[in-house]
Design a protein around this motif. Structure first.
Motif, PDB file in Angstrom:
ATOM      1  N   UNK A  97       0.852  -1.419  -0.006  1.00 31.04           N
ATOM      2  CA  UNK A  97       0.066  -0.270   0.106  1.00 31.04           C
ATOM      3  C   UNK A  97       0.848   1.139  -0.101  1.00 31.04           C
ATOM      4  N   UNK A  98       1.943   1.296   0.863  1.00 31.07           N
ATOM      5  CA  UNK A  98       2.783   2.292   0.884  1.00 31.07           C
ATOM      6  C   UNK A  98       3.661   2.676  -0.150  1.00 31.07           C
ATOM      7  N   UNK A  99       3.977   1.380  -0.972  1.00 33.48           N
ATOM      8  CA  UNK A  99       4.845   1.641  -2.279  1.00 33.48           C
ATOM      9  C   UNK A  99       3.829   2.053  -3.387  1.00 33.48           C
ATOM     10  N   UNK A 100       2.586   1.714  -3.469  1.00 38.86           N
ATOM     11  CA  UNK A 100       1.815   2.259  -4.637  1.00 38.86           C
ATOM     12  C   UNK A 100       1.597   3.641  -4.726  1.00 38.86           C
ATOM     13  N   UNK A 101       1.216   4.192  -3.486  1.00 41.69           N
ATOM     14  CA  UNK A 101       0.935   5.591  -3.802  1.00 41.69           C
ATOM     15  C   UNK A 101       1.889   6.483  -4.146  1.00 41.69           C
ATOM     16  N   UNK A 102       3.510   6.438  -4.126  1.00 38.68           N
ATOM     17  CA  UNK A 102       4.188   7.183  -4.678  1.00 38.68           C
ATOM     18  C   UNK A 102       4.494   6.515  -5.959  1.00 38.68           C
ATOM     19  N   UNK A 103       4.534   5.226  -6.176  1.00 41.69           N
ATOM     20  CA  UNK A 103       4.713   4.819  -7.235  1.00 41.69           C
ATOM     21  C   UNK A 103       3.815   5.568  -8.576  1.00 41.69           C
ATOM     22  N   UNK A 104       2.506   5.416  -8.084  1.00 38.90           N
ATOM     23  CA  UNK A 104       1.503   5.999  -9.155  1.00 38.90           C
ATOM     24  C   UNK A 104       1.926   7.373  -9.224  1.00 38.90           C
ATOM     25  N   UNK A 105       2.125   8.259  -8.076  1.00 38.85           N
ATOM     26  CA  UNK A 105       2.551   9.687  -8.182  1.00 38.85           C
ATOM     27  C   UNK A 105       3.550   9.824  -9.237  1.00 38.85           C
ATOM     28  N   UNK A 106       4.708   9.096  -9.253  1.00 42.89           N
ATOM     29  CA  UNK A 106       5.729   9.170 -10.139  1.00 42.89           C
ATOM     30  C   UNK A 106       5.399   9.305 -11.505  1.00 42.89           C
ATOM     31  N   UNK A 107       4.439   8.692 -11.945  1.00 40.66           N
ATOM     32  CA  UNK A 107       3.899   8.551 -13.377  1.00 40.66           C
ATOM     33  C   UNK A 107       2.804   9.701 -13.424  1.00 40.66           C
ATOM     34  N   UNK A 108       2.511  10.533 -12.704  1.00 38.18           N
ATOM     35  CA  UNK A 108       1.489  11.573 -12.755  1.00 38.18           C
ATOM     36  C   UNK A 108       0.176  11.155 -12.614  1.00 38.18           C
ATOM     37  N   UNK A 109      -0.117   9.997 -11.901  1.00 35.25           N
ATOM     38  CA  UNK A 109      -1.316   9.613 -11.346  1.00 35.25           C
ATOM     39  C   UNK A 109      -1.558   9.814 -10.039  1.00 35.25           C
ATOM     40  N   UNK A 110      -2.740  10.411  -9.538  1.00 35.40           N
ATOM     41  CA  UNK A 110      -3.009  10.713  -8.347  1.00 35.40           C
ATOM     42  C   UNK A 110      -3.090   9.450  -7.234  1.00 35.40           C
ATOM     43  N   UNK A 111      -1.737   9.027  -6.766  1.00 38.79           N
ATOM     44  CA  UNK A 111      -1.577   7.777  -6.147  1.00 38.79           C
ATOM     45  C   UNK A 111      -2.451   7.719  -4.669  1.00 38.79           C
ATOM     46  N   UNK A 112      -2.463   8.941  -4.147  1.00 36.84           N
ATOM     47  CA  UNK A 112      -3.009   9.216  -2.826  1.00 36.84           C
ATOM     48  C   UNK A 112      -4.814   8.974  -2.995  1.00 36.84           C
ATOM     49  N   UNK A 113      -5.345   9.517  -3.958  1.00 37.34           N
ATOM     50  CA  UNK A 113      -6.834   9.467  -4.243  1.00 37.34           C
ATOM     51  C   UNK A 113      -7.185   7.901  -4.502  1.00 37.34           C
ATOM     52  N   UNK A 114      -6.163   7.127  -5.355  1.00 40.20           N
ATOM     53  CA  UNK A 114      -6.348   5.883  -6.009  1.00 40.20           C
ATOM     54  C   UNK A 114      -6.364   4.740  -5.030  1.00 40.20           C
ATOM     55  N   UNK A 115      -5.171   4.808  -4.238  1.00 36.47           N
ATOM     56  CA  UNK A 115      -5.001   3.860  -2.943  1.00 36.47           C
ATOM     57  C   UNK A 115      -6.076   4.341  -1.754  1.00 36.47           C
ATOM     58  N   UNK A 116      -6.148   5.480  -1.560  1.00 41.40           N
ATOM     59  CA  UNK A 116      -7.081   5.897  -0.500  1.00 41.40           C
ATOM     60  C   UNK A 116      -8.582   5.614  -0.786  1.00 41.40           C
ATOM     61  N   UNK A 117      -8.946   5.573  -1.929  1.00 38.62           N
ATOM     62  CA  UNK A 117     -10.231   5.178  -2.472  1.00 38.62           C
ATOM     63  C   UNK A 117     -10.262   3.735  -2.399  1.00 38.62           C
ATOM     64  N   UNK A 118      -9.391   3.157  -2.543  1.00 39.63           N
ATOM     65  CA  UNK A 118      -9.750   1.734  -2.233  1.00 39.63           C
ATOM     66  C   UNK A 118      -9.494   1.114  -1.008  1.00 39.63           C
ATOM     67  N   UNK A 119      -8.522   1.545   0.015  1.00 35.86           N
ATOM     68  CA  UNK A 119      -8.031   1.264   1.223  1.00 35.86           C
ATOM     69  C   UNK A 119      -9.288   2.173   2.358  1.00 35.86           C
ATOM     70  N   UNK A 120      -9.557   3.191   2.047  1.00 31.90           N
ATOM     71  CA  UNK A 120     -10.488   3.948   3.238  1.00 31.90           C
ATOM     72  C   UNK A 120     -11.257   2.901   3.844  1.00 31.90           C
ATOM     73  N   UNK A 121     -12.349   2.274   3.449  1.00 30.49           N
ATOM     74  CA  UNK A 121     -13.306   1.543   3.873  1.00 30.49           C
ATOM     75  C   UNK A 121     -12.470   0.444   4.779  1.00 30.49           C
ATOM     76  N   UNK A 122     -11.680  -0.193   4.264  1.00 32.36           N
ATOM     77  CA  UNK A 122     -10.927  -1.358   5.116  1.00 32.36           C
ATOM     78  C   UNK A 122     -10.233  -0.800   6.208  1.00 32.36           C
ATOM     79  N   UNK A 123      -9.583   0.196   6.127  1.00 32.87           N
ATOM     80  CA  UNK A 123      -8.684   0.786   7.246  1.00 32.87           C
ATOM     81  C   UNK A 123      -9.644   1.409   8.415  1.00 32.87           C
TER      82      UNK A 123
END
Length: 300
Positions: free
Chosen positions: A92-118
């Motif tokens: 989870x912590x790897x995917x956020x900056x990895x997606x951001x590096x390619x210009x994709x809003x990793x915080x929103x994508x990972x947060x959108x998937x993980x918020x309910x579970x966390x």
């Protein structure tokens, strides 16, 4: 949460399937559109309600539970267990900056998937507290909750970029980095770092890829270890807004030990980013000197 997502997807798919194939009650010409639309929804609506009744009957009579309980046991519980492991947390912590590096809003994508579970993990922790049980890993407490992500992995922005900002504000020699440092210092305190993500830039910049992706992973391992060993308390249901400044947020969610852990991670951010941002600063300084020389040559 997972059950709601599944139901929403199935209902929308079934409804659209009927309408696309024109399987509906057709009204004669001249009937108002609002009335016609209401009748068009009757066939797919009846199928959806009937299907829901059948599913409820199967679960209640066959398994002595509700459909939501079945989904929770089969899907959400394993997902929560996976995210609460060190491997799931690191991914989870790897995917956020990895997606951001390619210009994709990793915080929103990972947060959108993980918020309910966390958040579910945090609520289960709070349930233990409410029962008078000591909140520990041994008693079934969860390590990875929403606070784990918001107040540590995304603190000062994706990639934990406060180390970059401190260097640019106090030590940078190039005009570009100095200006960006003054611009970003206040937003960084509130966990916003888009000005430097696209201003330095960090996005698609191989010179900063390693510290940007590695820093959240390092913070994840340190925080997971601190929580697992009991050096810092596990988190209950007390959450603060993701814009809450670090150290203050640490005190609010876990006391002085959690705040101290944030200080350690913020210090590591400066040390890890330092050799990489120095190279970027040197390159920017050379480019600025070259631009100034070309401008002087043009004047002559």
């Amino acid at each position: 949460m997972v059950g709601a997502i599944i139901v929403g997807l199935i209902v929308a798919y079934v409804y659209c399937w009927f309408l696309k194939r024109n399987i509906k009650i057709k009204m004669p010409a001249g009937v108002p559109e609002g009335v016609s639309n209401a009748f068009s929804a009757l066939v797919p609506g009846a199928v959806i309600v009937t299907g829901a009744a059948v599913v409820h009957g199967i679960f209640s009579m066959g398994f002595h539970m509700t459909a939501m309980e079945g989904i929770y046991n089969v899907i959400q519980t394993p997902l929560q267990s996976m995210t609460d492991s060190i491997g799931g947390a690191v991914l989870m912590c790897f995917l956020t900056p990895f997606l951001w590096f390619f210009g994709v809003h990793g915080s929103t994508i990972v947060g959108g998937i993980m918020t309910g579970i966390l958040q579910a993990n945090g609520l289960e922790n709070q349930a233990l507290i409410d029962q008078g049980v000591q909140l520990t890993v041994q008693n079934g407490g969860h390590i990875v909750t929403m606070q784990f992500l918001d107040q540590f992995i995304n603190t000062t922005g994706a990639g934990i970029t406060i180390g970059l900002v401190i260097y640019m504000f106090f030590l940078a020699k190039s005009k570009q980095l100095k200006t960006l440092g003054r611009l970003e210092m206040v937003p960084a305190l509130f966990n916003i770092n888009e000005p430097i993500l696209f201003g330095i830039p960090i996005v698609m910049n191989p010179m900063l890829a390693f510290p940007f992706i590695a820093m959240p992973v390092i913070a994840c391992v340190l925080q997971y270890t601190a929580l697992y060993t009991g050096l810092c308390p596990l988190y209950g249901a007390v959450q603060v807004p993701w814009t809450c400044p670090p150290i203050i947020s640490g005190f609010l969610i876990g006391g002085w030990r959690t705040a101290l852990l944030q200080v350690v991670i913020l210090t590591l951010s400066f040390l890890i980013y330092l050799p990489f941002i120095r190279r970027v600063d040197k390159q920017s300084l050379m480019e600025e000197a070259k631009t100034e020389k070309e401008a002087l040559d043009d004047e002559w």
